[in-house]
Structures are given as structure tokens and as C-alpha cells.
Design a protein around this motif. Structure first.
Motif, PDB file in Angstrom:
ATOM      1  N   PHE A  78     -42.358  28.401  16.861  1.00 26.78           N
ATOM      2  CA  PHE A  78     -42.183  29.459  17.867  1.00 26.78           C
ATOM      3  C   PHE A  78     -41.249  30.554  17.353  1.00 26.78           C
ATOM      4  O   PHE A  78     -41.466  31.742  17.591  1.00 26.78           O
ATOM      5  N   ASN A 133     -43.333  32.640  15.231  1.00 23.10           N
ATOM      6  CA  ASN A 133     -44.241  33.403  16.100  1.00 23.10           C
ATOM      7  C   ASN A 133     -43.505  34.602  16.692  1.00 23.10           C
ATOM      8  O   ASN A 133     -44.016  35.715  16.714  1.00 23.10           O
ATOM      9  N   GLN A 134     -42.295  34.342  17.159  1.00 24.82           N
ATOM     10  CA  GLN A 134     -41.548  35.409  17.827  1.00 24.82           C
ATOM     11  C   GLN A 134     -41.212  36.550  16.875  1.00 24.82           C
ATOM     12  O   GLN A 134     -40.912  37.660  17.294  1.00 24.82           O
ATOM     13  N   ARG A 135     -41.260  36.282  15.586  1.00 23.16           N
ATOM     14  CA  ARG A 135     -40.997  37.365  14.626  1.00 23.16           C
ATOM     15  C   ARG A 135     -42.298  37.989  14.129  1.00 23.16           C
ATOM     16  O   ARG A 135     -42.298  38.754  13.179  1.00 23.16           O
ATOM     17  N   GLY A 136     -43.421  37.570  14.762  1.00 22.82           N
ATOM     18  CA  GLY A 136     -44.701  38.195  14.412  1.00 22.82           C
ATOM     19  C   GLY A 136     -45.527  37.409  13.415  1.00 22.82           C
ATOM     20  O   GLY A 136     -46.531  37.895  12.918  1.00 22.82           O
ATOM     21  N   ILE A 137     -45.092  36.173  13.087  1.00 24.92           N
ATOM     22  CA  ILE A 137     -45.784  35.373  12.087  1.00 24.92           C
ATOM     23  C   ILE A 137     -46.691  34.372  12.811  1.00 24.92           C
ATOM     24  O   ILE A 137     -46.224  33.629  13.674  1.00 24.92           O
ATOM     25  N   SER A 138     -47.970  34.348  12.459  1.00 21.89           N
ATOM     26  CA  SER A 138     -48.907  33.460  13.155  1.00 21.89           C
ATOM     27  C   SER A 138     -48.578  32.003  12.831  1.00 21.89           C
ATOM     28  O   SER A 138     -47.892  31.718  11.847  1.00 21.89           O
ATOM     29  N   LEU A 166     -45.603  28.947   5.260  1.00 19.76           N
ATOM     30  CA  LEU A 166     -44.264  29.366   4.841  1.00 19.76           C
ATOM     31  C   LEU A 166     -43.332  28.151   4.754  1.00 19.76           C
ATOM     32  O   LEU A 166     -42.607  27.963   3.774  1.00 19.76           O
ATOM     33  N   PRO A 177     -47.637  34.868  21.395  1.00 26.75           N
ATOM     34  CA  PRO A 177     -46.242  35.221  21.057  1.00 26.75           C
ATOM     35  C   PRO A 177     -46.138  36.172  19.858  1.00 26.75           C
ATOM     36  O   PRO A 177     -45.348  37.114  19.881  1.00 26.75           O
ATOM     37  N   GLU A 178     -46.974  35.911  18.803  1.00 30.05           N
ATOM     38  CA  GLU A 178     -46.841  36.774  17.621  1.00 30.05           C
ATOM     39  C   GLU A 178     -47.319  38.190  17.902  1.00 30.05           C
ATOM     40  O   GLU A 178     -46.816  39.155  17.333  1.00 30.05           O
ATOM     41  N   SER A 208     -44.592  40.035  19.640  1.00 30.15           N
ATOM     42  CA  SER A 208     -43.611  40.475  18.652  1.00 30.15           C
ATOM     43  C   SER A 208     -44.091  41.750  17.975  1.00 30.15           C
ATOM     44  O   SER A 208     -43.348  42.731  17.852  1.00 30.15           O
ATOM     45  N   LYS A 209     -45.360  41.727  17.557  1.00 24.94           N
ATOM     46  CA  LYS A 209     -45.881  42.874  16.821  1.00 24.94           C
ATOM     47  C   LYS A 209     -45.988  44.115  17.713  1.00 24.94           C
ATOM     48  O   LYS A 209     -45.964  45.243  17.248  1.00 24.94           O
ATOM     49  N   ILE A 213     -41.773  43.331  21.119  1.00 22.80           N
ATOM     50  CA  ILE A 213     -40.828  42.507  21.882  1.00 22.80           C
ATOM     51  C   ILE A 213     -40.046  41.624  20.920  1.00 22.80           C
ATOM     52  O   ILE A 213     -40.618  40.930  20.079  1.00 22.80           O
ATOM     53  N   PHE A 214     -38.748  41.675  21.041  1.00 19.92           N
ATOM     54  CA  PHE A 214     -37.900  40.855  20.179  1.00 19.92           C
ATOM     55  C   PHE A 214     -37.011  39.985  21.053  1.00 19.92           C
ATOM     56  O   PHE A 214     -36.387  40.473  21.992  1.00 19.92           O
ATOM     57  N   PHE A 221     -38.855  35.041   4.680  1.00 17.82           N
ATOM     58  CA  PHE A 221     -39.137  35.009   6.117  1.00 17.82           C
ATOM     59  C   PHE A 221     -39.278  36.432   6.657  1.00 17.82           C
ATOM     60  O   PHE A 221     -40.259  36.784   7.310  1.00 17.82           O
ATOM     61  N   THR A 242     -42.300  38.380   5.277  1.00 19.47           N
ATOM     62  CA  THR A 242     -43.538  38.006   5.960  1.00 19.47           C
ATOM     63  C   THR A 242     -43.611  38.692   7.326  1.00 19.47           C
ATOM     64  O   THR A 242     -44.626  39.283   7.697  1.00 19.47           O
ATOM     65  N   ALA A 243     -42.495  38.628   8.055  1.00 21.85           N
ATOM     66  CA  ALA A 243     -42.477  39.200   9.405  1.00 21.85           C
ATOM     67  C   ALA A 243     -42.692  40.717   9.356  1.00 21.85           C
ATOM     68  O   ALA A 243     -43.542  41.262  10.063  1.00 21.85           O
ATOM     69  N   GLU A 299     -46.218  41.610   8.496  1.00 23.92           N
ATOM     70  CA  GLU A 299     -47.141  41.367   9.616  1.00 23.92           C
ATOM     71  C   GLU A 299     -47.064  42.527  10.616  1.00 23.92           C
ATOM     72  O   GLU A 299     -48.083  42.985  11.132  1.00 23.92           O
ATOM     73  N   HIS A 300     -45.849  42.976  10.883  1.00 24.21           N
ATOM     74  CA  HIS A 300     -45.671  44.097  11.809  1.00 24.21           C
ATOM     75  C   HIS A 300     -46.331  45.362  11.251  1.00 24.21           C
ATOM     76  O   HIS A 300     -46.980  46.114  11.970  1.00 24.21           O
ATOM     77  N   GLN A 311     -32.131  40.633  12.145  1.00 22.72           N
ATOM     78  CA  GLN A 311     -33.596  40.582  12.243  1.00 22.72           C
ATOM     79  C   GLN A 311     -34.113  41.637  13.201  1.00 22.72           C
ATOM     80  O   GLN A 311     -35.156  42.256  12.989  1.00 22.72           O
ATOM     81  N   LEU A 326     -36.830  44.654  12.443  1.00 21.90           N
ATOM     82  CA  LEU A 326     -38.120  44.758  13.129  1.00 21.90           C
ATOM     83  C   LEU A 326     -38.194  45.937  14.106  1.00 21.90           C
ATOM     84  O   LEU A 326     -39.261  46.249  14.618  1.00 21.90           O
TER      85      LEU A 326
END
Lengths: 486, 252
Positions: free
Chosen positions: A437, A440-445, A452, B72-73, B76-77, B80-81, B98, B101-102, B105-106, B158, B162
Motif C-alpha cells: 500500500f 501504491n500510495q506513491r503511484g507504484i502499481s 521492486l 490507490p496508485e 497518487s498519480k 493525492i499524497f 523507490f 520508480t514513483a 510512474e507519475h 517524498q 511528487l
């Protein structure tokens, strides 16, 4: 909107454990097979087909007679269905010209097969730093870069050729590390082994390229019994890699190999495996039974043998690449990542036998279990009386994805020298919903999050692989666990 | 930007949010205060899409979309943080990997190309300076072995990376000493822009000395029982939550 946590979690796990096996195709090629079954006549037939000298036939028969007195080992933490050894074909070879002189003599279908596997047989297409021995079913199809290597005195060829061309070398080393009486599968292999690779690095030579053998099972109902013998003479160095794949089939197929390594004084051998035999389907149908005996001996002082394995395939894996540290100051290493997904089972680990003084060994084992997979680490560290000031460090980590899989650790320590230092660390962790989660919350599926986390977990071992293969191994880990979360 | 209407939600069958309504406009900072167990963190979890929370009723609209239908992802994109109250440790995964990757994705979501390694490291350096975080943290595994304060600072870092439209900070101040608190608050203030908003969830008033809210809500027993300007926070500090409890109980 109603969201129920448990169902969702199950769904995610199910989704991710559904990765597809990429190498499951079958090549329709004319294959010469002998009838099913195992007896002395079959062994004589195999030996005759390969045009072997009498001493080798004797070695086979002696092994077979010993095998008849043995029972399949039952101590591993594996559920092994009964194997009917009379229902297996012990020799299958793609039909081709007796000794292909050049690449043009090789059946285009065979070339195509290895191309599809990412192992082109044409030297100009290969990564320039890698020489390959390509083995399909019971025979070696082609060994690349033989001439280049020969200039340095390095022998790299199929086992059968080695028997023909370097009988003295083969005779001197065959069975010296893994005797034909060693265990049930080793005895079986010694009786029926068909092909494999032979490698000799002469004194003082640093092998300039990676040597590798690619094993492919193609024919149905056959077993693959290859044998690899690798000799590093004094002051030499070689890095060797093997890869393996097989077609998808509903029946299980047996693979029982032997690898023997000899490292003389100041020699270093790095042996890497990326094992991706067909693992069976999601319900546990089919897949390869992989029963392998791998052992190296550091015969000379200051020699070093390093095993690195990434095990993602096979329905059942039974394998313990080991080091006998006989030379003083010799070093043994074992780095392993073993993945069991769906219904795969693995009982794997190592044996480090400290005989010489100041011998050192390192064991890093990373198990990853998903689906209904069962993953056991089994390792022996044995320090003999004269192995003063020896050291071992073992680290066994288990990672669980989901709650239907299992991880087990069976460490054995036998220390007969007071000055030895032996350390063992073990951890078990689970990829948590919280971690997923957070990603996920950082945009990673979820899928990328698992990749990862798993890659982070396995990095220490993957980093030990030769560069080109490290990338492959990382992708393989991802595919093996595609669609497994918890 | 965000519109919550009559939101009801619970965990393991127990109702926790009992009809919450809230409007956050672009550029605003809202503080949500309340005693322990009033439902503050549950509200944050609903907005971030945590599936352990069961939604029983109501709606949440974010930038014109039904937020509750979004993964959720994707939330985020879309900007929402959530700054976690208890940031999660991920052993073996470096902060660099980490975040890379984030961030990528954004960027993919916005149709932008991936950042090159050097551009990414440059971005990290800038943001680290902005939020005054120790540059060694970036080389370690995500939150592994971080102190409580380091974890919270890492959340703000973070967030800086983002650049969210709506930042929800769940008790980011808890467990912080006054210096760490100042760093966290400065980070939030520096990231403030007219087109982005924040929801600051806190138990204590002291964070609001540094982050000045436009609106303060008091959450009590799953309901917003009081909404006013920033002076409400001071009043709460003075009178304590008992005052709210009494007022609510008298009404019932």
C-alpha cells in the motif's frame, strides 16, 4: 462500494501468481530415440551410440549395478510422486549430420530453436564475451568460440568430444569429486549420462570470456542426464554459466545432472546457474523434476570456488552445490535465490566441508515462496579436526508472498575444531499489505511494487552474476512471480 | 478540489466515520483535529484508498472524479499524497530506486518522458535541500532503521519529489522534537502554492503554530462537530477536548 480486505488480498495473490512460462514451445524436429526402459543393454547401447572406449562403458555399468542397490532418498522436505524409471527414454538426439563442420551443417530448425531461446549459435551474433555449448536432449549441438579459446590452450567442448579427444584428462578427473556411489541420482547419472560440457583451463590462464552451457530438453518422455566437468589448473581463472529451459508438458520429466569442479592451487572458478526448467502449470501439472549433484573441490592451496544460482524453474528442485575446501586458505561461496511459486517445491542449499587450515566459506541463501510453493534451505557446514582458524558465515533469508506457501530452514553444523568460527543468521519476512500500500500510495502499481521488493531482497545474490545475466535473472524473477502478492 | 459528502466508513464491521462532509478548495490548508479514536486516520486512509476500510455510504469527489472508484496508485498519480503516521519500512529497496520508480510512474501518467539518471539525482538533491533532509538517508533502504523523526522528514521529502495537488498529512507531527517539527512545517510551507491544498491531521495545536490553516475542523466520534478559522485551534489548546465532548454530549 463495499470492499472486503480478505477477498481482495486473495485476488491480488491469484492474479500475480499467474505469470506465463516463456520458453514452453516445442521444436518439431526429427529425433532419434532409443526405446523406453533401463537395463545393461540400454547402457551398452548409449555407450555404443557415442562410440565410447571400454573404460567408460565399464564406469557406466559399475554405476548402474551400484544404482540397483540404492533407494531413492526420502529425507528431503519434498513430496515426490513415484518415478517409474522403466518408463523413461534415456537417449534422444535431434537427427543431424554426424559431426557438423560449420554452422551451415546445423539443422535450421535447431538454430531457430536456440535463437528463440536467445542463444544464437552463430558466433558473430553472440555477445562477444560469451562462448556457448548448446545441448539439446542428449547431445551437444554446437560449441561456439572453440578455436578462439584453443589458442590459449583452453579446452571447451561437449563431454562426448572430450571423451574422444582428451580421454586422459577425462579419465583422470571423472568421478573424482562426485563418485558414482555418491547418491541415488549421481549413480543413475553415472550410468546413463549422455552429454554435457567439458572445460579445462590450463595453468596460469585467465579465461578471457564467459563460458556457458545452455541445456534444452525438447523430446517428450525423455530424461536429461548431463554431466559437466570443469578443471581449473594452477593459477587459472574461469567464470562459467549454465541456463536451462524445457517445453510445457503435462507429464513430469526427469533431469538428473552432475557437475564436478576441480580447482588446483591458486585457481578460481565462478559457476553461475540460471535454472528455468518448465515449472509446471498453476495447478501443479507437469514440470521438470530436477535432481542435481553439484560439487567442487578446492584441491590446491588458496583456491576458490564460488556457486551462484538463481532457481526459478522446475516442479521439484533437489540440489546442493557444495565445496570441499581441502587446500589451505581455500574459499567456498554459495549465493542462491530460489523461487517457488504455484505448486513448485525446492529443497536446496549447500555443503561446505572445511578440511584445510584457514579455509573460509560464505553462504547466502534467499528463498522466495509464493502461491502454494514450498521452499526449504538445507545446508551443512562441517569443520574437520585439522581445519584450524576456519570461518563460515551463513545467512538464510526467506520471503513469503501470501499465506498458502511455506519456507523451511534446515541448517546442520558439525564443528570439530575449537578455533573455527561459524556464524549463522536467518530471517523470515513477508511482503506485507502495508508495504504494497505504501508503494501504491506513491503511484507504484502492486505488480511493480512486488518486483521492486523482490529485486531488492535478491540483489545481494543477483549482483554476483556476470553482468549480462544479472539483467536476465532480474527479469526472470519478475516473470516467475508475475501476477504473486500478499 | 475535494468534496466529501456524508461519508460513512468502518473497519472490521465497526462504524468509525459516521457521516462526514468537507469541502477543500484549491490553495486552502485545512486542519483536522480531534481526540484519539475520533476517526482522523480512518479518514486519511479512505482518501488514500486503503482497502482495509469499508465504505458504507456517501461520496468523495476529487477534481471532478469519483475518488472512491480510483485505485490507490491512480489517486497518487492524480496528485493525492498521504504522509503516513507510521511510515513503512521496505528492506532492500533503496530510497533512490523507490523514488525513481514513483517519479517515473507519475511522469508516465502525465505523458512525460522518464527522467535520466543524472536529472533524477539532480532533482533529488534539490528537494533534499528544500526539506533539509540528511543526504545519507537517500542511500539507505526505504525507512529501514530510520529514527521516528527521520521517517517523518522522509515523508515530507517524498512529498516534495511528487509535488501533489492535495497533500494529506496524518499526524506528521507526532513524536517529533521541536527542531524536526520546524523542518517538517517549513517543508510544507515551501511546497504551498495557490493551486494546491493540504489537509493537516493533528492531535496537538503546536504544529499549527508553524503551518497556519485556513480552516480548522474538530472530528469527534466519527463526525465533524465544529468548523471555524485558525483561532479554533488555539481555543482547543486552551480548553482541551473535554470542552468539545461536553458540548456534543449536551446536544444529544
Amino acid at each position: 462500494m463495499q470492499v472486503c480486505m480478505e477477498n481482495d488480498q486473495d485476488n491480488i495473490i491469484n492474479d500475480i501468481t499467474s505469470g506465463e512460462y516463456k520458453y514452453g514451445f516445442y521444436t518439431d524436429i526429427e529425433t532419434e530415440k532409443i526405446p523406453k526402459g533401463l537395463n545393461e543393454d540400454v547402457i551398452r547401447l548409449i555407450s555404443k551410440k557415442k562410440g565410447e572406449p571400454d573404460w567408460l562403458l565399464e564406469f557406466r555399468l559399475k554405476s548402474f549395478r551400484h544404482w540397483l542397490t540404492m533407494k531413492m532418498p526420502g529425507w528431503a522436505n519434498l513430496k515426490i510422486p513415484e518415478i517409474d524409471y522403466q518408463d523413461i527414454i534415456y537417449y534422444a538426439a535431434p537427427k543431424q549430420k554426424p559431426a557438423p563442420e560449420s554452422i551451415d551443417d546445423i539443422d535450421p530448425e535447431l538454430k531457430k530453436t536456440f535463437d528463440r531461446l536467445g542463444i544464437p549459435l552463430e558466433e558473430q551474433k553472440r555477445l562477444s564475451g560469451v562462448a556457448v555449448d548448446a545441448v539439446m536432449d542428449s547431445v551437444s549441438v554446437k560449441t561456439t568460440f572453440r578455436e578462439t579459446l584453443a589458442e590459449l590452450g583452453i579446452i571447451f567442448c561437449s563431454f562426448s568430444e572430450a571423451v574422444r579427444e582428451y580421454p586422459d584428462l577425462v579419465k583422470r578427473y571423472l568421478g573424482t569429486v562426485v563418485p558414482h556411489t555418491d547418491n541415488f541420482f549421481a549413480a543413475l547419472n553415472s550410468a546413463v549420462f549422455s552429454d554435457g560440457s567439458f572445460c579445462y583451463i590450463p595453468k596460469g590462464v585467465r579465461c578471457p570470456m564467459e563460458l556457458s552451457t545452455y541445456f534444452r530438453i525438447n523430446a517428450a518422455n525423455t530424461g536429461q542426464f548431463e554431466r559437466t566437468l570443469l578443471v581449473a589448473d594452477e593459477e587459472s581463472y574461469v567464470s562459467y554459466l549454465e541456463g536451462c529451459t524445457a517445453p510445457m508438458r503435462d507429464e513430469n520429466q526427469l533431469h538428473a545432472a552432475i557437475v564436478e569442479i576441480i580447482a588446483e592451487k591458486n585457481a578460481e572458478v565462478k559457476y553461475s546457474t540460471v535454472q528455468n526448467w518448465y515449472p509446471g502449470d498453476r495447478e501443479g501439472r507437469g514440470g521438470i523434476f530436477n535432481f542435481v549433484t553439484k560439487r567442487g573441490i578446492c584441491r590446491g592451496d588458496n583456491s576458490k570456488i564460488s556457486w551462484t544460482q538463481v532457481e526459478t524453474g522446475s516442479a521439484i528442485t533437489w540440489k546442493y552445490p557444495s565445496c570441499i575446501l581441502r587446500g589451505d586458505n581455500s574459499i567456498g561461496e554459495f549465493y542462491s535465490v530460489a523461487v517457488t511459486n504455484n505448486h513448485q517445491q525446492a529443497d536446496t542449499g549447500t555443503k561446505m566441508i572445511h578440511i584445510g587450515k584457514n579455509t573460509r566459506s560464505t553462504i547466502v541463501s534467499k528463498g522466495i515462496s509464493a502461491g502454494h510453493g514450498q521452499n526449504s534451505y538445507r545446508g551443512l557446514v562441517k569443520v574437520l579436526k585439522n581445519a584450524s582458524s576456519s570461518r563460515n558465515f551463513s545467512q538464510c533469508d526467506s520471503l513469503l508472498l501470501g499465506d498458502k506457501c511455506g519456507a523451511h530452514t534446515f541448517p546442520y553444523l558439525e564443528v570439530d575444531n575449537q578455533s573455527a568460527i561459524v556464524e549463522h543468521e536467518a530471517t523470515t519476512s513477508k511482503i506485507g499489505e502495508d508495504q504494497i500500500f505504501y508503494c501504491n500510495q506513491r503511484g507504484i502499481s502492486t505488480e511493480d511494487a512486488i518486483a521492486l521488493i523482490v529485486n531488492g531482497y535478491a540483489r545481494e545474490v543477483i549482483n554476483k552474476l556476470p553482468m549480462e545475466f544479472a539483467v536476465e535473472a532480474q527479469k526472470l524473477l519478475q516473470i516467475s512471480l508475475e501476477g504473486s502478492v500478499g | 478540489m475535494l468534496s466529501i459528502k456524508n461519508l460513512e466508513a468502518g473497519i472490521n464491521g465497526k462504524m468509525i466515520l459516521k457521516g462526514i462532509s468537507l469541502e477543500v478548495k484549491a490553495g486552502e490548508i485545512h486542519a483536522i483535529m480531534g481526540p484519539n479514536g475520533s476517526g482522523k486516520s480512518t479518514l486519511a486512509a479512505v482518501l488514500a484508498g486503503r482497502d482495509t476500510v469499508e465504505i458504507r455510504g456517501g461520496s468523495v469527489t476529487y477534481m471532478g472524479n469519483d475518488l472512491l472508484q480510483m485505485a490507490p496508485e491512480d489517486r497518487s498519480k492524480e496528485g493525492i499524497f498521504l504522509g503516513f503516521q507510521y511510515p513503512i519500512e521496505i528492506p532492500g529497496v533503496s530510497m533512490v530506486n523507490f523514488m525513481k520508480t514513483a517519479v517515473n510512474e507519475h511522469r508516465k501518467h502525465k505523458g512525460l518522458p522518464q527522467l535520466s539518471a543524472s536529472d533524477f539525482l539532480k532533482l533529488m538533491r534539490e528537494k533534499k535541500e528544500m526539506v533539509e533532509i540528511d543526504s545519507k538517508l537517500a542511500n539507505r533502504s526505504v525507512n529501514e532503521g530510520f529514527s521516528g523523526g527521520e521517517k517523518k522528514k522522509n515523508e515530507i521529502f517524498q512529498m516534495a519529489m511528487l509535488e501533489p495537488k492535495l497533500a494529506i498529512l496524518d499526524e506528521t507531527d507526532s513524536g517529533l522534537d521541536i527542531d524536526a517539527l520546524r523542518i517538517v512545517a517549513n517543508g510544507v510551507n515551501r511546497l504551498r502554492r495557490p493551486d494546491n491544498s493540504s489537509i493537516v491531521i493533528t492531535h496537538y495545536q503546536r504544529l499549527l503554530d508553524y503551518i497556519v490553516p485556513d480552516v480548522v475542523h474538530v472530528l469527534y466520534d466519527g463526525r465533524i462537530v465544529k468548523t471555524a478559522g485558525k483561532e479554533l485551534a488555539l481555543e482547543l489548546e486552551e480548553k482541551g477536548y473535554d470542552w468539545i465532548r461536553k458540548e456534543v454530549d449536551n446536544q444529544n
